[in-house]
Design an enzyme around this catalytic site. Structure first.
Site, PDB file in Angstrom:
ATOM      1  N   ASP A 108     -15.102  75.252  32.530  1.00  0.00           N
ATOM      2  CA  ASP A 108     -16.049  74.577  32.828  1.00  0.00           C
ATOM      3  C   ASP A 108     -16.149  74.408  33.974  1.00  0.00           C
ATOM      4  O   ASP A 108     -17.539  74.187  34.326  1.00  0.00           O
ATOM      5  CB  ASP A 108     -15.947  73.700  32.174  1.00  0.00           C
ATOM      6  N   HIS A 141     -24.184  75.981  40.309  1.00  0.00           N
ATOM      7  CA  HIS A 141     -25.376  74.499  40.825  1.00  0.00           C
ATOM      8  C   HIS A 141     -24.545  74.502  42.100  1.00  0.00           C
ATOM      9  O   HIS A 141     -24.969  73.428  42.610  1.00  0.00           O
ATOM     10  CB  HIS A 141     -25.804  73.501  39.785  1.00  0.00           C
ATOM     11  N   HIS A 194     -17.218  76.280  39.445  1.00  0.00           N
ATOM     12  CA  HIS A 194     -17.227  75.240  40.441  1.00  0.00           C
ATOM     13  C   HIS A 194     -16.271  75.134  41.378  1.00  0.00           C
ATOM     14  O   HIS A 194     -16.377  75.338  43.435  1.00  0.00           O
ATOM     15  CB  HIS A 194     -17.436  74.011  40.692  1.00  0.00           C
TER      16      HIS A 194
HETATM   17  C1  BG6 Z   1     -21.497  71.373  34.748  1.00  0.00           C
HETATM   18  C2  BG6 Z   1     -20.186  70.951  34.204  1.00  0.00           C
HETATM   19  O1  BG6 Z   1     -21.438  72.691  35.050  1.00  0.00           O
HETATM   20  O2  BG6 Z   1     -20.800  70.471  35.822  1.00  0.00           O
HETATM   21  C3  BG6 Z   1     -20.235  69.658  33.548  1.00  0.00           C
HETATM   22  O3  BG6 Z   1     -20.370  71.882  32.783  1.00  0.00           O
HETATM   23  C4  BG6 Z   1     -19.918  69.073  34.933  1.00  0.00           C
HETATM   24  O4  BG6 Z   1     -19.184  69.404  32.476  1.00  0.00           O
HETATM   25  C5  BG6 Z   1     -20.863  68.791  35.723  1.00  0.00           C
HETATM   26  O5  BG6 Z   1     -19.748  67.522  34.561  1.00  0.00           O
HETATM   27  C6  BG6 Z   1     -20.430  68.424  36.740  1.00  0.00           C
HETATM   28  O6  BG6 Z   1     -21.557  68.671  37.926  1.00  0.00           O
HETATM   29  P1  BG6 Z   1     -21.628  67.664  39.148  1.00  0.00           P
HETATM   30  O7  BG6 Z   1     -23.339  68.250  39.865  1.00  0.00           O
HETATM   31  O8  BG6 Z   1     -22.752  66.739  38.255  1.00  0.00           O
HETATM   32  O9  BG6 Z   1     -20.300  67.018  39.462  1.00  0.00           O
END
Ligand code: BG6
Length: 477
Positions: free
Chosen positions: A229, A172, A234
């Site tokens: 994670d 995402h 990410h």
């Molecule tokens: C998720 C993780 O993929 O991304 C979470 O599993 C994390 O642990 C989250 O909190 C963070 O996403 P964002 O969009 O809030 O930065």
């Protein structure tokens, strides 16, 4: 612009992700007028309920997770698109009914918002019951494997029934406006790209700091940890977008080929270049061990590391990455820190500071370029560093504050058949191949993560990672 007519099936439609992100995101796109009249969304899950009960559940989910739109006049029209089929991924009931609901000649998409252990069952049944056509798309979520072997096995399972061009692996972070903006900044301006290399850049820092802990999702998180994670997916994607060569075109495979080259060029990380941490208790709040409900856990809630990319462009330019839970502030940013000018012509410059381009991913999305100017006044030539600051909210007005959620963008890309912002199978495997040795060394050793106090910037050792190179992390605030 409207997307083509589609049937979207969401497996796991009553689950947390569907209720929190996918369905509210779809609703926002509906409200924006992006869906054609006929487009249908079919929920599927184990719960036995009818269409009306599903619509009620979605109405409640939107009220809970998108409070600004709970009374929107568009809601009834959106709910009309919804229907529901009870299906157990491992059972045989419901598939014929699902098949009967799918319309021929429209885009078909199947969102696997379920545990990865069910991907194979779903893919196999969609094929066996002849539900998914040759152009159907499937959407899968992280965790995509927990190491190279399991990611490979998942890829093989999906490949038995679907071609790579049909598989949309979501990260995402790639759906975030500010992350996509990285490519626009780099490749739509003449200003940055000529300087974007080891001659002019000293180092890059990437911080993804969160204030939340893992309470409530400890069972998942404790099996995962920050490396799996956040870093393997990410943060790795952010590294790729900063470090990749210009693709010849903004085209799915051209972009993904360049990202893959970056991951393949990563050097293995020596143990001295990585710090893992685990938050302790603070004030009234429980520490990690209590949140994870595992008093002996050695799982890390924080990672800081120094990355090297072994290619011409980045020779000698470290990328410092850190991410963690229960830190001082929720802030994600990338800072590109430039070198000092080769020679200073000024005597009394005050504290010399190098240029920095800071890209704020969230919150308060924007960009900030730090430049040195003359401090105004009669007192000689003293330099002072000032920001050239751009905030999306200010620069773009309402469009800048009402940015679409990552999921909205990604789901419409699935319908449009655009894979640019999705991870290709080889990319995911390469990222695991890089992360695996670090994780397995931790798992086979007996050392514990470094403890850190909640509300700080993580363990002191993470600061040391930079200090020993004569550099400093930017403050988390
Ligand atoms: C998720 C993780 O993929 O991304 C979470 O599993 C994390 O642990 C989250 O909190 C963070 O996403 P964002 O969009 O809030 O930065």
């Amino acid at each position: 612009i409207q997307v083509e007519d589609f049937d979207l099936v969401i497996f796991g439609a009553t689950g947390d992700l569907a209720r929190r992100k996918i369905l509210p995101g779809l609703f926002r796109r509906h409200a924006a007028g992006q869906f054609p009249q006929g487009a249908r969304i079919i929920g599927a899950a184990r719960t036995d309920m009818d269409d009306a009960a599903f619509r009620d559940d979605v109405r409640a989910a939107i009220a809970e997770f998108d409070t600004s739109r709970r009374d929107s006049p568009e809601l009834p029209g959106f709910l009309d698109r919804l229907s529901y089929v009870p299906i157990d991924a491992r059972g045989e009931g419901g598939w014929a009914e699902l098949r009967a609901r799918m319309r021929p000649g429209v885009v078909q998409a199947f969102y696997f918002s379920v545990a990865p252990s069910l991907f194979g069952d779903l893919a196999e049944r969609l094929a066996r019951h002849d539900i998914a056509g040759p152009d159907a798309r499937i959407v899968v979520e992280k965790p995509f494997g927990r190491d190279l072997a399991s990611a490979r096995a998942l890829n093989e399972t999906l490949a038995r029934h679907f071609a790579e061009r049909q598989i949309y692996r979501i990260d995402h972070y790639l759906g975030k406006e500010t992350v996509q903006n990285l490519m626009a900044v780099r490749f739509a301006n003449m200003l940055f790209e000529p300087l974007w290399n080891a001659h002019y850049i000293d180092h890059v820092q990437i911080t993804v700091a969160e204030t939340v802990g893992v309470a409530g999702r400890g069972a998942y998180y404790d099996q995962s940890g920050a490396m799996r994670d956040m870093v393997q997916n990410h943060l790795m994607q952010l590294v790729c977008l900063i470090a990749m060569e210009p693709p010849f075109h903004f085209d799915p495979n051209a972009v993904r080929d360049e990202k893959l080259k970056v991951i393949r060029a990563l050097e293995p990380i020596p143990p001295a270049d990585i710090v893992r941490g685990q938050y302790g208790a603070g004030g009234a709040e429980a520490g990690y061990l209590a949140d994870a409900e595992n008093p002996d856990s050695r799982t890390e809630s924080f990672v800081a590391l120094k990355l090297r990319i072994a290619n011409w462009r980045w020779q000698g330019v470290p990328f410092y990455l850190r991410t963690g839970k229960r830190l001082r502030a929720r802030t994600s940013e990338i800072a590109v820190v430039f070198r000092e000018p080769p020679h200073s012509i000024f005597d009394d410059t005050g504290e010399p500071q190098t240029n920095q381009l800071v890209i704020r991913l969230q919150p308060n999305e924007g960009m900030n370029l730090k430049v040195n100017i003359k401090e105004p006044g009669p007192g000689g030539m003293r330099l002072v560093q000032v920001p050239l600051d751009m905030s999306f909210a200010e620069a773009l007005g309402p469009d800048g504050t009402d940015m679409p959620d990552a999921y909205e963008r990604l789901i419409t890309d699935v319908i449009r058949g655009n894979q640019t912002l999705f991870m290709r199978g080889d990319e995911v495997e390469a990222a695991w191949a890089w992360a695996d040795p670090v994780i397995s060394a931790w798992e086979s050793g007996s050392a514990r993560p470094e403890p850190y106090d909640p509300g700080t910037s993580g363990p002191d050792q993470a600061l040391g990672l930079m200090h020993r190179d004569g550099r400093r992390w930017r403050e988390i605030k």
